[in-house]
Design an enzyme around this catalytic site. Structure first.
Site, PDB file in Angstrom:
ATOM      1  N   GLN A   4       0.843  -1.194   0.000  1.00 34.01           N
ATOM      2  CA  GLN A   4       0.000   0.000   0.000  1.00 34.01           C
ATOM      3  C   GLN A   4       0.879   1.245   0.000  1.00 34.01           C
ATOM      4  O   GLN A   4       1.082   1.883   1.024  1.00 34.01           O
ATOM      5  CB  GLN A   4      -0.887  -0.028   1.258  1.00 34.01           C
ATOM      6  CG  GLN A   4      -1.917   1.038   1.333  1.00 34.01           C
ATOM      7  CD  GLN A   4      -3.109   0.734   0.461  1.00 34.01           C
ATOM      8  OE1 GLN A   4      -3.537  -0.398   0.359  1.00 34.01           O
ATOM      9  NE2 GLN A   4      -3.656   1.746  -0.146  1.00 34.01           N
ATOM     10  N   PHE A   5       1.413   1.601  -1.164  1.00 30.77           N
ATOM     11  CA  PHE A   5       2.309   2.765  -1.250  1.00 30.77           C
ATOM     12  C   PHE A   5       1.611   4.054  -0.850  1.00 30.77           C
ATOM     13  O   PHE A   5       2.248   5.010  -0.424  1.00 30.77           O
ATOM     14  CB  PHE A   5       2.937   2.889  -2.647  1.00 30.77           C
ATOM     15  CG  PHE A   5       2.018   3.434  -3.694  1.00 30.77           C
ATOM     16  CD1 PHE A   5       2.009   4.799  -3.965  1.00 30.77           C
ATOM     17  CD2 PHE A   5       1.177   2.603  -4.408  1.00 30.77           C
ATOM     18  CE1 PHE A   5       1.169   5.317  -4.935  1.00 30.77           C
ATOM     19  CE2 PHE A   5       0.334   3.102  -5.380  1.00 30.77           C
ATOM     20  CZ  PHE A   5       0.326   4.462  -5.649  1.00 30.77           C
ATOM     21  N   THR A   6       0.279   4.094  -0.933  1.00 35.00           N
ATOM     22  CA  THR A   6      -0.446   5.321  -0.611  1.00 35.00           C
ATOM     23  C   THR A   6      -0.379   5.676   0.871  1.00 35.00           C
ATOM     24  O   THR A   6      -0.784   6.774   1.255  1.00 35.00           O
ATOM     25  CB  THR A   6      -1.917   5.239  -1.065  1.00 35.00           C
ATOM     26  OG1 THR A   6      -2.545   4.132  -0.413  1.00 35.00           O
ATOM     27  CG2 THR A   6      -2.015   5.084  -2.577  1.00 35.00           C
TER      28      THR A   6
END
Length: 159
Positions: A85-87
């Site tokens: 989950q890079f966000t």
């Protein structure tokens, strides 16, 4: 390294089809355990990954017979569902569009993600995963609800 941990009674990750596929497919599915949304930054190293894996398996977030949170994931026969989950590294302080400059580049993050999953599996816990870089649908039933933010920054050497 940042993780949003959610204790779940069930969770599932489905990979959305690309232009050549029809229908979504399940990548990972667990019953009781933790859904881990995991993000990495440029400075993350083996030390942060190991610390986080040990922290997660040691957290006592399951109730004993008195209702106290005294049991860890292994004691409660729980499983882990790990989703990249890079966000989690979104910066929304300026403007309307988030900046992701603090997120690790995909090639770096993939290596860290795989290392993290391997370390978790070494604890003899069932570990399911999403698919790195894929567009996913994550479905969960938050148990409690228990949701915890975990963060570990790389140690900065003193001069």
């Amino acid at each position: 390294m940042r993780i949003l941990l959610q204790r779940v009674s069930k969770a599932e990750v489905r990979i959305r089809p690309n232009a050549l596929e029809t229908g979504s497919r399940v990548s990972g599915r667990i019953q009781s355990g933790y859904l881990l949304l995991v993000g990495f930054t440029h400075t993350d190293t083996d030390a942060e990954i190991r610390w986080m894996a040990d922290k997660i398996v040691g957290l006592r977030l399951f109730a004993d017979t008195d209702g106290k949170l005294n049991h860890d994931i292994a004691e409660s026969a729980g499983a882990l569902l790990v989703v990249s989950q890079f966000t989690l590294y979104a910066d929304v302080r300026k403007g309307k569009r988030p900046s992701f400059v603090d997120a690790a580049r995909p090639e770096t993050a993939l290596t860290l993600y795989n290392q993290f999953v391997t370390l978790l599996r070494q604890h003899q816990i069932v570990v399911q995963t999403g698919e790195f870089g894929a567009t996913m649908d994550v479905e969960l039933v938050n148990d409690g609800p228990v949701t915890i933010w975990l963060e570990r920054e790389a140690a900065i050497a003193s001069v």
